[in-house]
Design a protein around this motif. Sequence first.
Motif, PDB file in Angstrom:
ATOM      1  N   TYR A 269      -8.732   3.624   2.692  1.00  0.00           N
ATOM      2  CA  TYR A 269      -7.456   4.226   3.028  1.00  0.00           C
ATOM      3  C   TYR A 269      -7.150   5.380   1.979  1.00  0.00           C
ATOM      4  CZ  TYR A 269      -6.883  -0.571   4.987  1.00  0.00           C
ATOM      5  OH  TYR A 269      -7.040  -1.840   5.561  1.00  0.00           O
TER       6      TYR A 269
ATOM      7  N   PHE B 189      -6.072  -1.054  -4.660  1.00  0.00           N
ATOM      8  CA  PHE B 189      -5.677   0.319  -4.872  1.00  0.00           C
ATOM      9  C   PHE B 189      -6.288   0.961  -6.255  1.00  0.00           C
ATOM     10  CE2 PHE B 189      -2.327   1.543  -1.794  1.00  0.00           C
ATOM     11  CZ  PHE B 189      -2.042   0.225  -1.287  1.00  0.00           C
TER      12      PHE B 189
ATOM     13  N   VAL C  15      -5.467  -5.544  -0.276  1.00  0.00           N
ATOM     14  CA  VAL C  15      -5.809  -4.260  -0.545  1.00  0.00           C
ATOM     15  C   VAL C  15      -5.661  -4.072  -1.950  1.00  0.00           C
ATOM     16  CG1 VAL C  15      -5.097  -1.946   0.385  1.00  0.00           C
ATOM     17  CG2 VAL C  15      -4.646  -3.828   1.740  1.00  0.00           C
TER      18      VAL C  15
ATOM     19  N   TYR D 189      -7.597   6.608   7.445  1.00  0.00           N
ATOM     20  CA  TYR D 189      -8.174   5.436   7.120  1.00  0.00           C
ATOM     21  C   TYR D 189      -9.658   5.168   7.927  1.00  0.00           C
ATOM     22  CZ  TYR D 189      -6.250   2.987  11.345  1.00  0.00           C
ATOM     23  OH  TYR D 189      -5.841   2.856  12.523  1.00  0.00           O
TER      24      TYR D 189
ATOM     25  N   GLN E   1       2.186   9.494  -2.219  1.00  0.00           N
ATOM     26  CA  GLN E   1       3.220   8.792  -2.742  1.00  0.00           C
ATOM     27  C   GLN E   1       4.114   9.823  -3.143  1.00  0.00           C
ATOM     28  OE1 GLN E   1       3.224   5.747  -5.836  1.00  0.00           O
ATOM     29  NE2 GLN E   1       4.969   4.915  -4.916  1.00  0.00           N
TER      30      GLN E   1
ATOM     31  N   HIS F 128       9.909   8.833  -0.403  1.00  0.00           N
ATOM     32  CA  HIS F 128       9.316   8.374   0.782  1.00  0.00           C
ATOM     33  C   HIS F 128       8.305   7.102   0.550  1.00  0.00           C
ATOM     34  CE1 HIS F 128      10.432  11.890   3.214  1.00  0.00           C
ATOM     35  NE2 HIS F 128      10.234  12.536   2.073  1.00  0.00           N
ATOM     36  N   GLY F 129       8.280   6.600  -0.533  1.00  0.00           N
ATOM     37  CA  GLY F 129       7.217   5.508  -0.844  1.00  0.00           C
ATOM     38  C   GLY F 129       5.734   6.014  -0.447  1.00  0.00           C
ATOM     39  N   LEU F 130       4.816   5.249  -0.091  1.00  0.00           N
ATOM     40  CA  LEU F 130       3.558   5.471   0.271  1.00  0.00           C
ATOM     41  C   LEU F 130       3.454   5.619   1.663  1.00  0.00           C
ATOM     42  CD1 LEU F 130       3.107   3.293  -2.484  1.00  0.00           C
ATOM     43  CD2 LEU F 130       0.856   3.854  -1.798  1.00  0.00           C
TER      44      LEU F 130
ATOM     45  N   LEU G  71       0.642   6.658   4.714  1.00  0.00           N
ATOM     46  CA  LEU G  71      -0.779   6.534   5.013  1.00  0.00           C
ATOM     47  C   LEU G  71      -1.337   7.809   5.673  1.00  0.00           C
ATOM     48  CD1 LEU G  71      -3.365   4.822   5.266  1.00  0.00           C
ATOM     49  CD2 LEU G  71      -2.785   4.187   7.622  1.00  0.00           C
TER      50      LEU G  71
ATOM     51  N   TYR H 186     -12.919  -1.495   4.969  1.00  0.00           N
ATOM     52  CA  TYR H 186     -11.629  -0.610   5.234  1.00  0.00           C
ATOM     53  C   TYR H 186     -11.499   0.040   4.036  1.00  0.00           C
ATOM     54  CZ  TYR H 186     -10.524  -2.682   9.655  1.00  0.00           C
ATOM     55  OH  TYR H 186     -10.578  -3.328  10.760  1.00  0.00           O
TER      56      TYR H 186
ATOM     57  N   PHE I 236      -3.219   8.204  -3.574  1.00  0.00           N
ATOM     58  CA  PHE I 236      -3.989   6.721  -3.662  1.00  0.00           C
ATOM     59  C   PHE I 236      -5.020   6.586  -2.563  1.00  0.00           C
ATOM     60  CE2 PHE I 236      -1.772   4.988  -7.291  1.00  0.00           C
ATOM     61  CZ  PHE I 236      -0.416   5.509  -7.375  1.00  0.00           C
TER      62      PHE I 236
ATOM     63  N   TYR J 107      -3.641   7.220   0.978  1.00  0.00           N
ATOM     64  CA  TYR J 107      -2.172   7.379   0.944  1.00  0.00           C
ATOM     65  C   TYR J 107      -1.783   8.587   0.094  1.00  0.00           C
ATOM     66  CZ  TYR J 107      -1.626   2.514   2.873  1.00  0.00           C
ATOM     67  OH  TYR J 107      -1.874   1.457   3.622  1.00  0.00           O
TER      68      TYR J 107
END
Lengths: 111, 112
Positions: free
Chosen positions: B33, B103, B101, B48, B37, B41-43, B45, B31, B90, B35
């Motif tokens: 992904y 990063f 996960v 993916y 940031q 709002h934070g991270l 997605l 996997y 990210f 993202y």
Amino acid sequence: LAKTTQPPSMEAYEGQEVNVSCSHTNIATSEYIYWYRQVPHQGPQFIIQGYKDYVVNEVASLFISADRKLSTLSLPWVSLRDAAVYYCIVTLRDYAQGLTFGLGTRVSVFP
Amino acid sequence: EAAVTQSPRNKVTVTGGNVTLSCRQTNSHNYMYWYRQDTGHGLRLIHYSYGAGNLQIGDVPDGYKATRTTQEDFFLLLELASPSQTSLYFCASSVGTNTEVFFGKGTRLTVV
């Protein structure tokens, strides 16, 4: 997926124990609890995960209430390097669609 | 320790420009992904993938394309960059669903 609620910020002095709480009142029986942290200029980093009771590793310990609606990440003897944003994530073990990050808890550590 | 490498680390482009962000992981993770940031709002997605040639839509895919050319490489494409895409991006990878996960260090993109 269960929604999580964390305090926006916390402060501590070096050497203290810090306990970061996370409320997940709608957690499903198939959901697990994950904690990540993000220091400035870095991506998030996995800390610990759990389903129930108590989990401990070399970095932190995780206590999960009996009804699983509240979890607490405990950081013993924090140092300046522990200053970070801590994220509590609740998700299905086999949920393929990535992790859903909230705003987390910003932990500030003072000397 | 699993390694996820992003390039470039910083990028400035003009509105309407074409940008490609690159990500490579050498851990044989299935996997990967992307993202973004942003403050408040934070991270979130974007896209993916669970293998070479596979692409899945995330929560904020508008204005982004992605391509997974190999097990190791995952690219994020902004074909008509807009100022709203100014963000910290990210890339991440994991061996399976909701295993740990990993990063990358992020790419800061500024669209002027």
